[in-house]
Design a protein around this motif. Structure first.
Motif, mmCIF file in Angstrom:
data_model
loop_
_atom_site.group_PDB
_atom_site.id
_atom_site.type_symbol
_atom_site.label_atom_id
_atom_site.label_comp_id
_atom_site.label_asym_id
_atom_site.label_seq_id
_atom_site.Cartn_x
_atom_site.Cartn_y
_atom_site.Cartn_z
ATOM 1 N N GLU A 105 4.144 4.752 -8.858
ATOM 2 C CA GLU A 105 2.945 5.209 -8.116
ATOM 3 C C GLU A 105 2.184 3.994 -7.585
ATOM 4 O OE1 GLU A 105 0.143 7.375 -10.459
ATOM 5 O OE2 GLU A 105 -0.916 8.183 -8.700
ATOM 6 N N ASN A 106 1.897 3.995 -6.312
ATOM 7 C CA ASN A 106 1.086 2.938 -5.694
ATOM 8 C C ASN A 106 -0.276 3.543 -5.360
ATOM 9 O OD1 ASN A 106 -0.094 1.076 -3.725
ATOM 10 N ND2 ASN A 106 1.927 0.071 -3.753
ATOM 11 N N LEU A 107 -1.277 3.227 -6.201
ATOM 12 C CA LEU A 107 -2.591 3.858 -6.049
ATOM 13 C C LEU A 107 -3.293 3.410 -4.765
ATOM 14 C CD1 LEU A 107 -3.826 3.659 -9.756
ATOM 15 C CD2 LEU A 107 -3.010 5.667 -8.522
ATOM 16 N N LYS A 108 -3.282 2.102 -4.490
ATOM 17 C CA LYS A 108 -3.977 1.620 -3.285
ATOM 18 C C LYS A 108 -3.309 2.136 -2.010
ATOM 19 C CE LYS A 108 -6.113 -2.626 -4.999
ATOM 20 N NZ LYS A 108 -6.208 -4.092 -4.837
ATOM 21 N N GLY A 109 -1.975 2.163 -2.017
ATOM 22 C CA GLY A 109 -1.256 2.613 -0.838
ATOM 23 C C GLY A 109 -1.129 4.117 -0.750
ATOM 24 N N LYS A 110 -1.471 4.830 -1.815
ATOM 25 C CA LYS A 110 -1.419 6.294 -1.848
ATOM 26 C C LYS A 110 -0.007 6.807 -1.536
ATOM 27 C CE LYS A 110 -6.257 6.716 -0.445
ATOM 28 N NZ LYS A 110 -7.239 7.271 0.506
ATOM 29 N N PHE A 111 0.983 6.181 -2.197
ATOM 30 C CA PHE A 111 2.362 6.667 -2.021
ATOM 31 C C PHE A 111 3.133 6.480 -3.329
ATOM 32 C CE2 PHE A 111 2.491 2.189 -0.717
ATOM 33 C CZ PHE A 111 3.617 1.700 -1.373
ATOM 34 N N TRP A 112 4.215 7.263 -3.409
ATOM 35 C CA TRP A 112 5.162 7.134 -4.515
ATOM 36 C C TRP A 112 6.360 6.352 -3.980
ATOM 37 C CZ3 TRP A 112 4.359 8.575 -9.515
ATOM 38 C CH2 TRP A 112 3.309 9.450 -9.790
ATOM 39 N N TRP A 113 6.746 5.290 -4.754
ATOM 40 C CA TRP A 113 7.876 4.442 -4.370
ATOM 41 C C TRP A 113 9.085 4.978 -5.115
ATOM 42 C CZ3 TRP A 113 9.604 1.829 -0.689
ATOM 43 C CH2 TRP A 113 10.349 0.675 -0.771
ATOM 44 N N VAL A 123 15.822 4.359 -0.772
ATOM 45 C CA VAL A 123 14.449 4.285 -1.258
ATOM 46 C C VAL A 123 13.505 4.774 -0.155
ATOM 47 C CG1 VAL A 123 14.076 1.890 -0.518
ATOM 48 C CG2 VAL A 123 12.750 2.822 -2.422
ATOM 49 N N ALA A 124 12.380 5.420 -0.585
ATOM 50 C CA ALA A 124 11.421 5.959 0.386
ATOM 51 C C ALA A 124 10.017 5.850 -0.200
ATOM 52 C CB ALA A 124 11.734 7.416 0.727
ATOM 53 N N ALA A 125 9.040 5.758 0.703
ATOM 54 C CA ALA A 125 7.621 5.740 0.303
ATOM 55 C C ALA A 125 7.041 7.111 0.652
ATOM 56 C CB ALA A 125 6.872 4.621 1.020
ATOM 57 N N ASP A 134 5.568 14.052 3.476
ATOM 58 C CA ASP A 134 5.484 13.021 4.523
ATOM 59 C C ASP A 134 5.840 11.663 3.926
ATOM 60 O OD1 ASP A 134 4.571 15.007 6.260
ATOM 61 O OD2 ASP A 134 2.465 14.609 5.753
ATOM 62 N N GLN A 135 6.271 10.763 4.785
ATOM 63 C CA GLN A 135 6.672 9.419 4.339
ATOM 64 C C GLN A 135 5.999 8.362 5.207
ATOM 65 O OE1 GLN A 135 10.943 8.950 4.299
ATOM 66 N NE2 GLN A 135 11.305 11.009 3.452
ATOM 67 N N PHE A 136 5.956 7.139 4.654
ATOM 68 C CA PHE A 136 5.506 5.993 5.443
ATOM 69 C C PHE A 136 6.725 5.188 5.871
ATOM 70 C CE2 PHE A 136 1.574 6.516 2.744
ATOM 71 C CZ PHE A 136 0.792 7.015 3.776
ATOM 72 N N VAL A 137 6.578 4.496 6.992
ATOM 73 C CA VAL A 137 7.681 3.682 7.508
ATOM 74 C C VAL A 137 7.935 2.502 6.567
ATOM 75 C CG1 VAL A 137 8.421 2.157 9.390
ATOM 76 C CG2 VAL A 137 7.303 4.350 9.904
ATOM 77 N N VAL A 191 5.960 -1.555 3.325
ATOM 78 C CA VAL A 191 5.556 -0.167 3.559
ATOM 79 C C VAL A 191 4.310 -0.172 4.449
ATOM 80 C CG1 VAL A 191 4.844 1.995 2.481
ATOM 81 C CG2 VAL A 191 6.481 0.492 1.316
ATOM 82 N N ASP A 192 4.422 0.392 5.645
ATOM 83 C CA ASP A 192 3.287 0.437 6.586
ATOM 84 C C ASP A 192 2.580 1.788 6.423
ATOM 85 O OD1 ASP A 192 1.487 0.298 8.616
ATOM 86 O OD2 ASP A 192 2.926 -0.342 10.153
ATOM 87 N N THR A 193 1.457 1.775 5.731
ATOM 88 C CA THR A 193 0.729 3.032 5.492
ATOM 89 C C THR A 193 -0.060 3.497 6.729
ATOM 90 O OG1 THR A 193 -1.119 1.762 4.569
ATOM 91 C CG2 THR A 193 0.509 2.631 3.018
#
Ligand code: FES
Length: 273
Positions: free
Chosen positions: A157-165, A172-174, A220-223, A254-256
């Motif tokens: 879990e990436n709290l600042k980026g608000k995504f799951w790695w 692999v996906a964000a 949804d995903q980030f690039v 990861v580009d949020t």
């Protein structure tokens, strides 16, 4: 009646004396009349002279009054000299020097300056919007990762980026942490080994595929961009290519600020509650 003014032979001495007195009286009266006439003429001449003198004074008085009124009017409009103020010598009017440019040139330069200023403002605005507004490491910016969880294991879990790695057999996906139903934050469940939304019960696989509603599409995903140590791009996620393969020594960015929307739910993956 006898004329007593002329003596006759028949007149007595008394009558002659009376006649002489009468003539003397008549002469005096005549002389008095001449004097009176003369005095009347003199009086008339003096009166005429007096009237002429008075008219002349009246004319002078009217003339001076007009002059005073004219002076007051000039003083009121500020063009006349003030009483008691000495009139200073007037400076000679400055000689007008010709302008370095004429009116047409001035307008041309002004128009050109205004156009240049407008273009400059447009350029600054374009650069302002084109310049990245988010710093690296904050949501909306780029997060650089150098590690990846083992395949099939619990996502990071990436709290600042608000995504799951998340690392799956496909790559692999964000995954954006917001549920595609109504926007709740879903959670990872170790017991079921999947993501579950606490709001309405939507469920997603580790790779973000939707398997249960009410959500109707995948997460949804980030690039994600994979680069080597020299900064060369090795791989990148897109609409069609949603997972990147893990490579040794690679850097994952990861580009949020760039999101890839989840596809509609696959009916073949759906499971009953
Ligand atoms: S918001 Fe997630 S299921 Fe409704």
């Amino acid at each position: 009646m006898a004329d007593v003014s002329k003596p006759t032979a028949e007149m007595t001495r008394e009558e002659r004396i009376a006649a002489a007195k009468a003539r003397a009286e008549a002469k005096r009266a005549q002389a008095a009349g001449q004097i009176e006439e003369k005095t009347t003429e003199e009086v008339s001449t003096e009166e005429a002279a007096e009237r002429f003198r008075k008219q002349k004074e009246l004319h002078k008085t009217r003339q001076s009054r007009k002059e005073r009124e004219a002076a007051l009017l000039q003083r009121a409009v500020g063009v006349g000299p003030r009483a008691g103020v000495e009139k200073l010598p007037q400076a000679a009017p400055a000689k007008a020097e010709p302008l370095p440019i004429n009116r047409r040139e001035f307008l041309t330069y002004a128009w050109g300056g205004a156009m240049a200023l407008t273009l400059l403002q447009g350029g600054v605005a374009t650069l302002w919007f084109a310049y990245p507004r988010f710093k690296a490491g904050e949501f909306g910016g780029v997060f650089t990762l150098t590690s990846v969880p083992p395949v099939g294991e619990k996502p990071t879990e990436n709290l600042k980026g608000k995504f799951w790695w998340s690392n799956t057999p496909d790559g692999v996906a964000a995954l954006y942490k917001v549920c595609t139903h109504l926007g709740c934050l879903y959670e990872w469940k170790d017991q079921t080994h999947r993501f579950e939304c606490p709001c309405h019960g939507s469920k997603f696989r580790q790779d973000g595929r939707n398997i249960q509603g009410p959500a109707t599409r995948d997460l949804d995903q980030f690039v994600v961009t994979v680069e080597d140590q020299s900064g060369n791009v090795l791989d990148q996620t897109t609409e069609e290519h949603r997972y990147v393969l893990v490579q040794d020594g690679a850097v994952y960015k990861v580009d949020t600020g760039k999101k890839i929307l989840g596809r509609p739910s696959d009916p073949n993956l759906r499971v009953e509650a």
